[in-house]
Design a protein around this motif. Structure first.
Motif, short mmCIF file in Angstrom:
data_model
loop_
_atom_site.label_atom_id
_atom_site.label_comp_id
_atom_site.label_asym_id
_atom_site.label_seq_id
_atom_site.Cartn_x
_atom_site.Cartn_y
_atom_site.Cartn_z
N SER A 185 25.96 -13.40 19.80
CA SER A 185 25.46 -12.64 18.61
C SER A 185 26.41 -11.44 18.21
N LEU A 186 26.58 -11.47 16.80
CA LEU A 186 27.38 -10.51 16.17
C LEU A 186 26.46 -9.20 15.61
N PHE A 187 26.59 -8.06 16.17
CA PHE A 187 26.10 -6.89 15.60
C PHE A 187 27.06 -6.39 14.53
N CYS A 188 27.02 -6.42 13.48
CA CYS A 188 28.20 -6.28 12.42
C CYS A 188 28.07 -4.78 11.62
N GLY A 189 27.16 -4.11 11.71
CA GLY A 189 27.08 -2.83 11.08
C GLY A 189 27.33 -3.16 9.48
N ASP A 190 28.12 -2.36 9.00
CA ASP A 190 28.33 -2.72 7.41
C ASP A 190 29.71 -3.39 7.31
N THR A 191 30.24 -4.24 8.15
CA THR A 191 31.40 -5.14 7.93
C THR A 191 31.07 -6.34 7.25
N LEU A 192 30.05 -7.19 7.70
CA LEU A 192 29.51 -8.26 7.27
C LEU A 192 27.95 -8.12 7.10
N THR B 215 27.47 -18.34 15.91
CA THR B 215 27.18 -16.93 16.42
C THR B 215 26.24 -16.41 15.33
N LEU B 216 25.11 -15.63 15.69
CA LEU B 216 23.95 -15.06 15.04
C LEU B 216 24.61 -13.75 14.52
N ILE B 217 24.16 -13.54 13.23
CA ILE B 217 24.68 -12.61 12.58
C ILE B 217 23.52 -11.20 12.24
N TYR B 218 23.98 -10.23 12.90
CA TYR B 218 22.67 -8.96 12.69
C TYR B 218 23.18 -8.12 12.10
N PRO B 219 23.34 -7.64 10.63
CA PRO B 219 23.97 -6.79 9.97
C PRO B 219 23.12 -5.55 9.93
N GLY B 220 23.82 -4.52 9.28
CA GLY B 220 23.10 -3.11 9.48
C GLY B 220 22.32 -2.97 7.95
N HIS B 221 22.06 -3.92 7.07
CA HIS B 221 21.39 -3.42 5.98
C HIS B 221 20.68 -4.83 5.55
N HIS C 252 35.10 -1.40 6.12
CA HIS C 252 34.17 -0.54 5.34
C HIS C 252 34.29 0.88 5.77
N THR C 253 34.90 1.29 6.91
CA THR C 253 35.73 2.58 7.37
C THR C 253 36.60 2.06 8.05
N MET C 254 37.58 3.03 8.29
CA MET C 254 38.90 2.48 9.28
C MET C 254 38.56 2.83 10.77
N SER C 255 37.25 3.28 10.93
CA SER C 255 36.65 3.40 12.38
C SER C 255 35.42 2.84 12.74
N HIS C 256 35.48 1.36 12.35
CA HIS C 256 34.28 0.80 12.45
C HIS C 256 34.24 -0.34 13.67
N VAL C 257 33.26 -0.50 14.33
CA VAL C 257 33.09 -1.19 15.55
C VAL C 257 32.02 -2.39 15.14
N CYS C 258 32.21 -3.74 15.67
CA CYS C 258 30.95 -4.48 15.66
C CYS C 258 30.89 -4.78 17.33
N LEU C 259 29.81 -5.25 17.66
CA LEU C 259 29.64 -5.92 18.84
C LEU C 259 29.47 -7.24 19.13
N LEU C 260 30.12 -8.06 19.93
CA LEU C 260 29.84 -9.58 20.21
C LEU C 260 29.21 -9.78 21.64
N SER C 261 28.18 -10.33 21.61
CA SER C 261 27.42 -10.80 22.92
C SER C 261 28.31 -11.67 23.61
N ARG C 262 28.35 -11.34 24.88
CA ARG C 262 28.85 -12.49 25.66
C ARG C 262 27.84 -13.41 26.44
N THR C 263 27.49 -14.20 25.49
CA THR C 263 26.34 -15.02 25.75
C THR C 263 26.58 -16.30 25.54
N ASP C 264 25.70 -17.42 25.58
CA ASP C 264 25.99 -18.75 25.44
C ASP C 264 25.68 -19.07 23.84
N SER C 265 24.79 -18.39 23.26
CA SER C 265 24.57 -18.34 22.06
C SER C 265 25.16 -16.76 21.59
#
Length: 261
Positions: A128-135, A167-173, A113-126
């Motif tokens: 979660s991916l906080f994926c901004g505008d990637t997914l 993995t739970l999906i938490y997008p930016g929009h 989406h940009t060349m300087s994009h990060v997603c966050l993946l929780s280190r939990t049993d379940s």
């Protein structure tokens, strides 16, 4: 780990997030464009926002930073290559963000989406991916403003697809309805996408459905790269498509179609 998904109600349909430690009440704000709603939710839950994470540098993700910092003194985290001022900690692949005593989040370097994009993946049993505008739910980010579709393909195939299916999906929009319509335009016989579209039609974004990666792989056309139906429909738009196109070609052509759909 406590997750608060905050619906901004703006024209861009942004989601903001608070990720909090249940023991200490410390919280990380993700892309807090609507700083007033984020601060109000933090006050309601008794959270102390100590960090801000921007998934990327577009204004609808960093526009609340100044007000959040002024109100909380929080430190700003973002991709090490992100092109905006005020970053206190630049992130790379594998870096760990700790929130309070119990929450650990891993930084994924996810260009596209940009060349300087990060997603966050929780280190939990379940996880979660906080994926901004990637997914997105049932979709993928565009590459109009500083991104590249080939990099987005690599991010999907080499990183996101390899995560656990639960993995739970938490997008930016909140684009789920329109994205499912695109899936069905590309794959009309996808019965699960039809059912999901019916389920989420008119949903209240304040109580938005949270999908899993497993579900995304069944209803998100950008994961459906070997589907005969997807390929057949794609050939109608691109008659020069090879008889057995490789997944990368399918992804790039789908992204091209989605740009004007």
């Amino acid at each position: 780990m406590i997750v608060e998904q905050i619906w901004t109600g703006n024209a861009y349909r942004n989601f903001n997030y608070l990720i909090a430690c249940p023991e200490t009440g410390e919280a990380l704000a993700v892309d807090p464009l609507d700083h007033e709603k984020c601060l109000a939710k933090a006050k309601e839950r008794g959270f102390e926002v100590t960090q801000i994470l921007n998934t990327h540098e577009h204004f609808d993700h960093i526009g609340g930073n100044d007000a959040m910092v002024a109100a909380t003194g929080a430190k700003i985290l973002a991709h090490a290559g992100a092109a905006f001022s005020g970053i206190d900690r630049g992130l790379g692949a594998g870096d760990v963000i700790r929130v309070g005593k119990t929450v650990e989040l891993e930084s994924l370097d996810t260009p596209g989406h940009t060349m300087s994009h990060v997603c966050l993946l929780s280190r939990t049993d379940s996880p979660s991916l906080f994926c901004g505008d990637t997914l997105f739910n049932a979709g993928a980010g565009n590459c109009h403003n500083g991104g590249h579709p080939e990099e987005l393909y690599s991010t999907f195939v080499e990183q996101i697809s390899e995560l656990p299916d639960h993995t739970l999906i938490y997008p930016g929009h909140d684009y789920i309805e329109n994205n499912l319509e695109f899936t069905l335009d590309r794959e009309p016989d996808n019965a699960e996408a039809k059912r999901l579209r019916d389920d989420v039609q008119g949903q209240d974004p304040d109580r938005a459905m949270v999908t899993t990666l497993e579900l995304e792989k069944r209803v998100n056309t950008f994961f459906r790269l070997t589907s005969p139906s997807v390929i057949a429909a794609l050939r109608e738009s691109f008659p020069d498509l090879p008889e057995q196109p490789d997944p990368k070609t399918v992804f790039l052509r789908l992204r091209e179609l989605r740009n004007s759909w």
